[in-house]
Write a protein that holds these residues in place. Structure first.
Motif, PDB file in Angstrom:
ATOM      1  N   ASP A  73     -81.979 -34.019 -40.790  1.00 38.66           N
ATOM      2  CA  ASP A  73     -81.469 -33.355 -39.599  1.00 38.66           C
ATOM      3  C   ASP A  73     -80.325 -34.189 -39.028  1.00 38.66           C
ATOM      4  O   ASP A  73     -80.551 -35.270 -38.472  1.00 38.66           O
ATOM      5  N   LEU A 114     -88.151 -30.082 -33.451  1.00 37.45           N
ATOM      6  CA  LEU A 114     -87.469 -29.084 -34.268  1.00 37.45           C
ATOM      7  C   LEU A 114     -86.326 -29.708 -35.061  1.00 37.45           C
ATOM      8  O   LEU A 114     -85.662 -30.640 -34.597  1.00 37.45           O
ATOM      9  N   ASN A 115     -86.098 -29.182 -36.253  1.00 36.10           N
ATOM     10  CA  ASN A 115     -84.991 -29.613 -37.102  1.00 36.10           C
ATOM     11  C   ASN A 115     -83.814 -28.686 -36.820  1.00 36.10           C
ATOM     12  O   ASN A 115     -83.786 -27.544 -37.290  1.00 36.10           O
ATOM     13  N   PHE A 116     -82.825 -29.176 -36.055  1.00 38.95           N
ATOM     14  CA  PHE A 116     -81.720 -28.310 -35.621  1.00 38.95           C
ATOM     15  C   PHE A 116     -80.749 -27.992 -36.753  1.00 38.95           C
ATOM     16  O   PHE A 116     -79.986 -27.030 -36.658  1.00 38.95           O
ATOM     17  N   THR A 117     -80.766 -28.781 -37.818  1.00 41.15           N
ATOM     18  CA  THR A 117     -79.949 -28.438 -38.984  1.00 41.15           C
ATOM     19  C   THR A 117     -80.439 -27.129 -39.594  1.00 41.15           C
ATOM     20  O   THR A 117     -79.637 -26.277 -39.999  1.00 41.15           O
ATOM     21  N   ALA A 118     -81.759 -26.963 -39.646  1.00 38.30           N
ATOM     22  CA  ALA A 118     -82.336 -25.722 -40.179  1.00 38.30           C
ATOM     23  C   ALA A 118     -82.006 -24.533 -39.285  1.00 38.30           C
ATOM     24  O   ALA A 118     -81.654 -23.452 -39.769  1.00 38.30           O
ATOM     25  N   ILE A 119     -82.100 -24.732 -37.970  1.00 42.07           N
ATOM     26  CA  ILE A 119     -81.802 -23.644 -37.027  1.00 42.07           C
ATOM     27  C   ILE A 119     -80.337 -23.224 -37.135  1.00 42.07           C
ATOM     28  O   ILE A 119     -80.012 -22.033 -37.181  1.00 42.07           O
ATOM     29  N   ALA A 150     -87.698 -25.204 -39.436  1.00 40.88           N
ATOM     30  CA  ALA A 150     -87.317 -26.215 -38.447  1.00 40.88           C
ATOM     31  C   ALA A 150     -88.533 -26.813 -37.751  1.00 40.88           C
ATOM     32  O   ALA A 150     -88.528 -27.985 -37.360  1.00 40.88           O
ATOM     33  N   GLY A 167     -87.967 -29.114 -41.906  1.00 44.68           N
ATOM     34  CA  GLY A 167     -86.594 -28.706 -42.158  1.00 44.68           C
ATOM     35  C   GLY A 167     -86.449 -27.943 -43.462  1.00 44.68           C
ATOM     36  O   GLY A 167     -87.411 -27.361 -43.963  1.00 44.68           O
TER      37      GLY A 167
END
Length: 391
Positions: free
Chosen positions: A165, A174-179, A232, A236
């Motif tokens: 992330d 939460l994994n914001f790269t996934a979002i 996320a 991720g």
């Protein structure tokens, strides 16, 4: 309303399987007390069935050529796993070089099988059945009936690694790269769909009603973002999902937007007519089986990475899982009909059934029986609907 009915009728296989997948997921979500769609289980569902997704893509291309199948993919997965294990674990070879050698070996095997099927015209069932026995025997011989383990971490990351992330979670779990990835994919999907509709309108092609078009886009965008939110909420985006996603994208474009891809459908629809129109059907069939062998190698290494070992028992019934996924996903047993996304949906149906029944404690014997009934029902649906369209 009439346009909606016509659209559904023209895409009955695709819509029927999507509806079936949603209903199956809803049933197991309720039956398991909400465990099925827990973020960790969603990620595990993808990782556990990664090899099925990859094999189903290759099997779709083989089936398109005229209902041909490849029975050797499970044994080939095991053989490539054994080769990878021998090179990496026993011989201490560089992981990247070992993967390259494994892929080259699979291509040679594909050329071998493709030659007999495409140019000598020995039925694919016989050639791949022989391959199934040959590759399984070579696997047991190479491993001497033993299991090689463990693989180095760099090889394990193929199926157990996750994308870092880059945002650090902003103080959340939460994994914001996934979002962000989900949002970007959603935007790209909307743009492509709008371009496609504009092109259809420009060429005076029939269009789906605007309310239905908007509903479809909203629904798919919601599913995409919900899926990436689940990812996320756990760790991720799995590295394996990136491999699978790239393969789905590449092969979807290949089968629908390239001349070579359309040759597969033309050959499966009517090989004699395809020959008369100038298509080299031998080359098309040859490509399908070389491609299947290479994808089998990718699936075999992904599976070996997941179980962290090279086992002589690896790959058992993999060919049946892949074939079932294709037919459940709408591929025709006669060839010429089927899509990569349909095969992925079929693989998801199989994966959700396996996962849901395992959570509920259903025995393996009953699981096999249920999957057999689902496969028979899918093929029967294909045959019956085809007969109705003819009449």
């Amino acid at each position: 309303m009439e346009a909606v009915k016509k659209m559904f009728k023209n895409n009955i296989r695709q819509y029927a399987m999507i509806i079936a997948l949603v209903l199956i997921m809803a049933f197991f979500q309720v039956a398991t007390g909400g465990i099925l769609l827990v973020p960790m289980n969603v990620t595990n569902l993808i990782l556990q069935n990664g090899y099925v997704f990859i094999l189903a893509i290759g099997m779709t291309l083989a089936i398109l050529t005229g209902g041909n199948i490849d029975l050797s993919v499970g044994s080939l997965c095991a053989l490539i796993g054994a080769v990878s294990g021998t090179l990496i674990i026993t011989m201490k070879m560089n992981v990247g070089l070992a993967i390259l050698i494994a892929l080259l070996l699979s291509a040679i095997i594909g050329i071998w099988q493709g030659f007999w099927i495409a140019y000598i015209r020995i039925p694919a069932f016989i050639v791949t059945l022989a391959g199934m026995l040959l590759f399984r025997g070579l696997t047991i011989t190479m491993l001497k009936g033993l299991t090689l383990a463990p693989f180095p971490e760099s090889f394990q990351n193929i199926s157990s690694g996750f994308v870092l992330d880059i945002f650090g979670g902003f103080g959340t779990n939460l994994n914001f790269t996934a979002i962000l990835t989900g949002i970007i994919i959603s935007i790209l999907y909307v743009v492509l769909q709008l371009k496609k509709r504009a092109k259809q309108q420009k060429n005076d092609f029939p269009l789906s009603p605007l309310p239905l078009f908007i509903t479809q886009i909203v629904g798919i965008v919601a599913v995409i973002n919900l899926f990436f939110f689940w990812l996320a909420a756990y760790k991720g985006i799995p590295i394996a999902l990136i491999f699978i996603g790239v393969l789905i994208l590449v092969y979807s474009i290949f089968t629908t937007n390239t001349v070579s891809g359309r040759y597969l459908y033309a050959m499966g629809g009517n090989e004699k007519a395809a020959k008369l129109s100038g298509i080299n059907t031998n080359k098309v069939l040859f490509f399908a089986y070389v491609n299947m062998a290479v994808l089998s190698a990718v699936a075999g290494m992904m599976f070996a990475s997941r179980i962290n070992s090279a086992s002589p028992q690896a790959g058992l019934n993999f060919e049946l899982d892949a074939i079932a996924a294709c037919f459940i996903g709408g591929a025709s047993a006669y060839g010429g009909v089927g899509t990569v996304m349909g095969a992925i949906i079929g693989a998801l149906v199989m994966g959700v059934l396996n996962n849901g029944m395992s959570i509920l404690g259903v025995g393996s014997d009953m699981q096999m029986s249920i999957k057999g009934i689902v496969l028979l029902a899918a093929v029967a649906f294909d045959v019956i609907s085809k007969n109705k369209s003819k009449s």
